[in-house]
Design a protein around this motif. Sequence first.
Motif, mmCIF file in Angstrom:
data_model
loop_
_atom_site.group_PDB
_atom_site.id
_atom_site.type_symbol
_atom_site.label_atom_id
_atom_site.label_comp_id
_atom_site.label_asym_id
_atom_site.label_seq_id
_atom_site.Cartn_x
_atom_site.Cartn_y
_atom_site.Cartn_z
ATOM 1 N N UNK A 1 4.112 0.668 -14.350
ATOM 2 C CA UNK A 1 4.774 -0.568 -14.888
ATOM 3 C C UNK A 1 6.331 -0.183 -15.438
ATOM 4 N N UNK A 2 6.369 1.238 -15.581
ATOM 5 C CA UNK A 2 7.651 1.864 -15.996
ATOM 6 C C UNK A 2 8.809 1.383 -15.043
ATOM 7 N N UNK A 3 10.034 0.823 -15.460
ATOM 8 C CA UNK A 3 11.008 0.420 -14.856
ATOM 9 C C UNK A 3 10.606 -1.256 -14.169
ATOM 10 N N UNK A 4 9.485 -1.709 -14.713
ATOM 11 C CA UNK A 4 9.133 -3.266 -14.128
ATOM 12 C C UNK A 4 8.839 -4.157 -15.326
ATOM 13 N N UNK A 5 9.386 -3.561 -16.590
ATOM 14 C CA UNK A 5 8.550 -4.428 -17.510
ATOM 15 C C UNK A 5 9.174 -5.823 -17.423
ATOM 16 N N UNK A 6 10.279 -6.104 -16.836
ATOM 17 C CA UNK A 6 10.906 -7.504 -16.868
ATOM 18 C C UNK A 6 10.389 -8.423 -15.586
ATOM 19 N N UNK A 7 9.822 -7.427 -14.549
ATOM 20 C CA UNK A 7 8.986 -8.265 -13.366
ATOM 21 C C UNK A 7 7.700 -7.400 -13.091
ATOM 22 N N UNK A 8 6.736 -7.445 -14.010
ATOM 23 C CA UNK A 8 5.714 -6.649 -13.569
ATOM 24 C C UNK A 8 4.673 -7.278 -12.750
#
Length: 264
Positions: free
Chosen positions: A254-261
């Motif tokens: 999820x690192x780098x995708x916390x706004x669009x997980x």
Amino acid sequence: MTELSSWTYLMDMDGVLVHENVMVPGADEFLAELREQGMPFMVFTNNSIYTQRDLRARLLRSGLDVPESAIWTSALATARFLENQRPGGSAYVVGESGLTTALHGIGYVLTDSDPDYVVLGETRTYSFEAITKAIRLVEGGARFIATNPDEKGPSPQGTLPATGAVAALIERVTGCAPYYIGKPNPLMMRSALRALGEHSENTLMIGDRMDTDVRSGLESGMQTILVLSGISDKNTAERFPYRPTKVVDSIADLIGHIHDPLPV
């Protein structure tokens, strides 16, 4: 789809952030990213033994910096429930400092003399005397509460009986079933959201168990993510009549995708 900047993250501790007291790779980066982006989060545990301060120290030893205010336990959820149900009440407690501290924090009197509640929590020192006292108080009319339904837990030496197993013993003798506060009761999720001032429709629940983490998230109206870094494997989700929103190997995905997980 929820607005990209509005996610709140709830996540289980064991199996998601740490595994047998060792940090899950990437957990520190994930939490750092949440803090940098100002994303609200709360770390959960069904274990009622430890206080928030204890658990913060445990996480620090694993390399994770989580403030006390971002830790939510079944003991705290139990205290919040009792405060709402019967403010200023009394309880006979079978448990340890995490539970007694939480109940003292809401002004409860801990007593074995005609208490309003018998509250059963996790402990490594269950005694026949304490369980017998709890049984007699429940038979005498005390309401029976248990912090969580987990029947067993791990230890370096092997399986340990947990709250649910001892609760079953008391129930068998008294005929009175306890009301369980912790996961999968969605009450625990909702109490944490109230503490954060957030809403379920904007919240993700991340866990490694389908029967507690994913179920409680679903029943609270949240999106759910199952990680495979704990007790679940890639086939686990298929064995349940409900599914998580997404399955990932670990929180590192999820690192780098916390706004669009989530899947679009």
